[in-house]
Motif scaffolding. Structure first.
Motif, short mmCIF file in Angstrom:
data_model
loop_
_atom_site.label_atom_id
_atom_site.label_comp_id
_atom_site.label_asym_id
_atom_site.label_seq_id
_atom_site.Cartn_x
_atom_site.Cartn_y
_atom_site.Cartn_z
N SER A 1 0.83 -1.21 0.00
CA SER A 1 0.00 0.00 0.00
C SER A 1 0.86 1.26 0.00
CB SER A 1 -0.89 0.02 1.24
OG SER A 1 -0.12 0.28 2.40
N GLY A 2 0.21 2.37 -0.25
CA GLY A 2 0.91 3.64 -0.19
C GLY A 2 1.43 3.94 1.20
N ARG B 1 6.23 4.60 4.64
CA ARG B 1 7.06 4.24 5.81
C ARG B 1 8.49 3.94 5.37
NH1 ARG B 1 2.42 1.19 7.46
NH2 ARG B 1 1.32 2.23 9.17
N LYS B 2 8.63 3.20 4.26
CA LYS B 2 9.97 2.88 3.75
C LYS B 2 10.72 4.15 3.37
CE LYS B 2 9.08 -1.81 2.00
NZ LYS B 2 10.18 -2.46 2.74
N ILE B 3 10.01 5.07 2.74
CA ILE B 3 10.64 6.33 2.34
C ILE B 3 11.09 7.13 3.56
CG2 ILE B 3 10.18 8.58 1.26
CD1 ILE B 3 8.29 7.08 -0.67
N THR C 1 15.95 9.49 1.79
CA THR C 1 14.69 9.89 1.17
C THR C 1 13.69 10.48 2.16
OG1 THR C 1 13.83 7.64 1.40
CG2 THR C 1 14.91 8.19 -0.68
N ALA C 2 14.05 10.48 3.44
CA ALA C 2 13.11 10.90 4.48
C ALA C 2 12.61 12.33 4.30
CB ALA C 2 13.76 10.74 5.85
N ILE D 1 2.44 9.09 9.52
CA ILE D 1 3.56 8.46 8.81
C ILE D 1 4.54 9.53 8.33
CG2 ILE D 1 4.18 7.19 6.70
CD1 ILE D 1 1.57 5.63 7.03
N GLY D 2 4.04 10.71 8.08
CA GLY D 2 4.90 11.79 7.62
C GLY D 2 4.44 12.45 6.35
N ALA D 3 3.19 12.18 5.93
CA ALA D 3 2.66 12.82 4.73
C ALA D 3 2.56 14.33 4.93
CB ALA D 3 1.29 12.25 4.38
N ASP D 4 2.75 15.06 3.85
CA ASP D 4 2.69 16.52 3.92
C ASP D 4 1.31 17.06 3.54
OD1 ASP D 4 5.76 17.70 4.09
OD2 ASP D 4 5.63 15.70 3.22
N ASP D 5 0.53 16.24 2.84
CA ASP D 5 -0.81 16.67 2.47
C ASP D 5 -1.60 15.44 2.03
OD1 ASP D 5 -2.98 18.28 2.02
OD2 ASP D 5 -1.92 19.70 0.72
#
Length: 199
Positions: free
Chosen positions: A128-129, A134-136, A142-143, A165-169
């Motif tokens: 999934s996205g 999470r891997k990114i 790539t963080a 998770i760290g999404a920006d939008d």
């Protein structure tokens, strides 16, 4: 007492502004209250190689802002081929360089550190996205790449999960290309501002 005018001073400019200036040599900003000829002569005598006035400097800044999209690479990851093509077309018309991938597994094989932004679908095949994100974010190389989730799962829980998770939008389907362009631009500007503050 007479009015004191500051001397011209050399400055270091961001690459996107430098690219808009024909003369790439050392730049001096002229004080707007002094005659440009006087300041220019003083600047040259003091070893400065180039000079511009404040008004011209602002022109270069405006031009740089217009070109802010150039050379920015965006990765679109979605298992809907048609949507990938639509996003690619619309973002490329804005000046971005766009790569598409139809699965998280395919995307992870790419040199992700080269991308300025990732548009990432949540619901895809085996990975999934959320899992890809999470891997990114767990990879130090790539963080820092901003992520915008694209999903039909617009519930509050999923939004919170993505942001944690760290999404920006987060953009909900069906997509409005006008909204996508605006959110992409906003996230990139925010990321660019943060990177300069960290330097």
């Amino acid at each position: 007492k007479g009015t004191r005018h500051p001397a011209p001073f050399p400055i270091e400019l961001p690459d996107n502004i430098i690219s808009c200036i024909p003369n790439k040599e050392d730049i001096v900003v002229l004080d707007p209250f002094m005659g440009s000829g006087t300041v220019a002569l003083s600047a040259i005598k003091n070893g400065c190689k180039g000079y511009i006035g404040f008004e011209k400097f602002q022109e270069y800044i405006d031009l740089a802002n217009e070109r802010i999209n150039e050379f920015m690479k965006i990765l679109v990851v979605d298992d809907e081929l048609d949507l990938c093509e639509i996003l690619q077309y619309n973002l490329e018309t804005e000046g971005y360089e766009v790569t598409t991938a139809n699965s998280a597994e395919e995307a992870l094989k790419l040199p992700l550190q080269e991308y300025a932004l990732i548009l990432l679908d949540v619901m895809m095949g085996e990975m999934s996205g959320f899992q890809m994100a999470r891997k990114i974010k767990d990879n130090p190389y790539t963080a820092q790449i901003p992520i915008i989730f694209i999903t039909a799962l617009d519930s509050e829980d999923n939004t919170v999960k993505g942001l944690n998770i760290g999404a920006d939008d987060y953009i909900a389907k069906p997509l409005s290309m006008k909204e996508v362009k605006a959110r992409v631009k906003a996230v990139l500007r925010r990321a660019n501002s943060q990177s300069h503050q960290g330097e």
